[in-house]
Design an enzyme around this catalytic site. Structure first.
Site, PDB file in Angstrom:
ATOM      1  N   GLU A  24       1.173  -1.469   0.093  1.00 46.35           N
ATOM      2  CA  GLU A  24      -0.562  -0.349  -0.110  1.00 46.35           C
ATOM      3  C   GLU A  24       1.261   0.887  -0.236  1.00 46.35           C
ATOM      4  O   GLU A  24       1.063   2.150  -0.930  1.00 46.35           O
ATOM      5  CB  GLU A  24      -1.152  -0.118   1.233  1.00 46.35           C
ATOM      6  CG  GLU A  24      -1.597   1.203   1.330  1.00 46.35           C
ATOM      7  CD  GLU A  24      -2.864   1.617   0.121  1.00 46.35           C
ATOM      8  OE1 GLU A  24      -2.951   0.421  -0.135  1.00 46.35           O
ATOM      9  OE2 GLU A  24      -3.618   1.978   0.476  1.00 46.35           O
ATOM     10  N   TYR A 107      -6.725   7.154   4.243  1.00 45.92           N
ATOM     11  CA  TYR A 107      -7.257   6.642   3.180  1.00 45.92           C
ATOM     12  C   TYR A 107      -6.290   5.526   2.940  1.00 45.92           C
ATOM     13  O   TYR A 107      -7.198   4.323   2.792  1.00 45.92           O
ATOM     14  CB  TYR A 107      -6.980   7.240   1.541  1.00 45.92           C
ATOM     15  CG  TYR A 107      -7.601   8.768   1.521  1.00 45.92           C
ATOM     16  CD1 TYR A 107      -9.220   7.708   1.446  1.00 45.92           C
ATOM     17  CD2 TYR A 107      -8.166   9.552   1.971  1.00 45.92           C
ATOM     18  CE1 TYR A 107     -10.302   9.380   1.552  1.00 45.92           C
ATOM     19  CE2 TYR A 107      -8.611  11.073   2.358  1.00 45.92           C
ATOM     20  CZ  TYR A 107      -9.830  10.627   1.580  1.00 45.92           C
ATOM     21  OH  TYR A 107     -10.826  11.446   2.142  1.00 45.92           O
ATOM     22  N   ASP A 125      -8.634   5.839  -3.844  1.00 47.84           N
ATOM     23  CA  ASP A 125      -7.365   6.258  -4.454  1.00 47.84           C
ATOM     24  C   ASP A 125      -7.859   6.778  -5.815  1.00 47.84           C
ATOM     25  O   ASP A 125      -8.610   6.815  -6.327  1.00 47.84           O
ATOM     26  CB  ASP A 125      -6.057   5.225  -4.057  1.00 47.84           C
ATOM     27  CG  ASP A 125      -6.366   3.929  -5.317  1.00 47.84           C
ATOM     28  OD1 ASP A 125      -7.838   4.003  -6.600  1.00 47.84           O
ATOM     29  OD2 ASP A 125      -6.311   3.504  -6.311  1.00 47.84           O
TER      30      ASP A 125
END
Ligand code: SF4
Length: 326
Positions: A24, A107, A125
């Site tokens: 990520e 996020y 995203d």
């Protein structure tokens, strides 16, 4: 995650919280094809939070070398230290607890909670901002993709498949990466074509719209001090990298300013690069070995053969090779 990423990592790896966090963070500002070149090596060097927490920062930065935005590597290490110290080595599942950890934003916290633990939260995203803005025909300018994210959260929440949140989020990201692409989206074969307002209005490819970015120009003058075998390099301070301030811990060619050099020699290289809002012109001058008046403890003579062992920023590594081949 994009298909190339998903195909390249097994399901076991994808569901391992540590590997989800690493991928990520790597994917935040780096293309998936580049991440794939770094991911396996990273996992070999630092296979767990514990290994990363204990690793020397120089080794961590070396493993990240070439991927840019080095703050991410430092934050990953801080995150690993926090997980080991405050969480007994276990990553929390709750979005707010994840958000409170160093280097994980709101996020990313949602993505990690969903992809690692199947928590029913919708991710937003850059890919998802693009897909939703086109589907709904949202034609207004945003400052950036991250500035647009809060506006898309509600829509993403409404679309979420509550039974399979990880699969849903992954599918949305892949759809944005493979079908509803930035340039030339595959509208003709898209299963959403009949529902897509952006497509109906023939504005899909222009969405999302972003305001033109304001740029700042900078000139940085650097010294090439070379005695035939060793090069004088300087390690960046926190917030003091001459270019953008985010390269601390990395070795780079010292600036004339840091060395107190007022009359440098011949200009050897002139390079242009862009980092975030900065348009930077880097000018490298020849400087005599006795000319560096200051620079402090962060200066070090590095032998040519040792260059491969220290963390250098990508451009500095290229310039040094070019100057050595000169
Ligand atoms: S029709 Fe085109 S713009 Fe709309 S979702 Fe599909 S690929 Fe994206």
């Amino acid at each position: 995650m994009q298909r190339a990423y998903a195909d390249s990592l097994s399901d076991t790896v994808k569901r391992d919280p540590y590997s989800v966090v690493v991928s990520e963070v790597m994917l935040q500002q780096t293309q998936v094809n580049t991440v794939l070149k770094y991911y396996d090596n990273w996992m070999r060097l630092f296979p767990t939070f514990d290994a990363l927490a204990k690793a020397p920062l120089e080794k961590v930065l070396k493993a990240w070398q070439g991927m840019g935005y080095y703050t991410r590597a430092r934050n990953l290490k801080k995150l690993a230290q926090a997980v080991m110290k405050e969480r007994h080595g276990e990553l929390p599942r709750d979005v707010e607890d994840l958000d409170a950890l160093p280097g994980i934003g709101k996020y990313s916290a949602r993505s990690i909670a969903s992809l690692a633990f199947d928590v029913p939260v919708a991710c937003v995203d850059g890919n998802i901002v693009r897909v939703i803005s086109r589907l709904l025909g949202i034609d207004k300018p945003f400052k950036s993709s991250s500035a647009a994210m809060p506006e898309f959260q509600e829509n993403a929440d409404q679309l979420l498949n509550q039974k399979h949140p990880a699969l849903h989020n992954e599918a949305m990201m892949e759809f944005g990466a493979l079908v509803c692409t930035k340039a030339n989206p595959s509208c003709a074969s898209c299963p959403m074509k009949g529902l897509c307002r952006g497509h109906a209005l023939r504005i899909a490819e222009k969405l999302p719209r972003f305001e033109p970015r304001k740029t700042e120009e900078k000139i940085v003058r650097r010294a090439w001090i070379y005695d035939g075998d060793k090069i004088l390099l300087q390690q960046s301070h926190p917030g003091r990298s001459a270019a953008t301030g985010n390269l601390y811990g990395l070795w780079e060619l010292p600036t004339l300013e840091a060395l107190g050099v007022r009359r440098p020699g011949k200009e050897l290289l002139r390079k242009h690069r862009g980092i975030t809002k900065y348009k930077i012109t880097e000018i490298i001058h020849r400087v005599g070995t006795g000319q560096a008046a200051s620079g402090g403890k962060r200066l070090r003579w590095i032998g040519k053969r040792k260059l491969a062992q220290i963390p250098l920023s990508g451009p500095h590594g290229k310039w040094i090779r070019e100057l050595l081949d000169h």
